[in-house]
Scaffold this active site. Structure first.
Site: not given
Ligand code: ADP
Length: 202
Positions: A13, A88, A127, A139, A150
């Site tokens: 993404k 999400r 990554r 991260r 996740r």
């Molecule tokens: P990835 O898509 O690689 O899992 P992101 O950087 O999008 O990573 O998100 C990392 C973390 O940030 C998620 O696992 C969650 O804990 C938090 N997070 C990000 N966006 C949301 C969201 N829309 N709602 C709830 N938690 C979120």
């Protein structure tokens, strides 16, 4: 143009969001990046989110919705945006619908990056290896245990959005297993009709 990128962690993404930014002059709104910035700045939101994120769980809907609501009001988002990592959950999608409706705005498309789950761990391992090689920080949630959580969160809470947007007729599915440039070309192809509509509207 207002878009959402949907897909599991590691689907690509962020990569595709950046390409959309370059091609269309819109901004990337990544809730993951915004939350990581809040953690780095030590804000109250960051303090709340830190351990939840490291574990791989989702931060609460109200926290995330509040950050997005602020962000889409900023001047640079007026020309359009690509949401990456948001919504999400179904309640987040409903909140977004309300936010946009209040402003008289509409989503143009939701692009689902479809990938085999088997490849996700491999991509995240790559990554991590790449970042380590460059001496850049990794991260805290890019490890096998957090990834498992996740993925569970994705399956249970995020995957229902495929149906949510499918029913509204704005879901476009793209094969996320192809090379980056091919995925990008496919996204542009499915966005074709969206552009034309945009032009017709003036
Ligand atoms: P990835 O898509 O690689 O899992 P992101 O950087 O999008 O990573 O998100 C990392 C973390 O940030 C998620 O696992 C969650 O804990 C938090 N997070 C990000 N966006 C949301 C969201 N829309 N709602 C709830 N938690 C979120």
């Amino acid at each position: 143009m207002r878009l959402i990128l949907l897909g599991p962690p590691g689907a690509g993404k962020g990569t595709q969001a950046q390409l959309l930014v370059q091609k269309h002059g819109i901004v990337q709104l990544s809730t993951g990046d915004m939350l990581r910035a809040a953690i780095a700045a030590g804000t109250p939101v960051g303090q709340k989110a830190k351990d939840i994120m490291a574990r791989g769980d989702l931060v609460s809907d109200d926290v995330v919705v509040a950050i997005v609501a602020d962000r889409i009001d900023q001047p640079d988002a007026q020309n359009g945006f690509v949401l990456d990592g948001f919504p999400r959950t179904v309640p987040q999608a409903e909140a977004l619908d309300r936010l946009l409706a209040d402003k008289g705005l509409k989503l143009d498309a939701v692009i689902q990056l479809a990938v085999d789950e088997g490849i996700l761990l491999k991509r995240i391992e790559n990554r991590v290896a790449e970042l380590k090689r460059k001496g850049e920080p990794v991260r805290p949630d890019d490890n096998p245990e957090s990834l498992k959580i996740r993925l569970e969160a994705y399956r249970r809470q995020t995957a229902p959005l495929i149906d949510y947007y499918g029913k509204r007729g704005i879901l476009r599915t793209v094969d996320g297993m192809a090379p980056v440039q091919e995925v990008s070309a496919e996204i542009e192809r499915v966005l074709g009709p969206v552009h034309e509509k945009g032009v017709a509207r003036g």
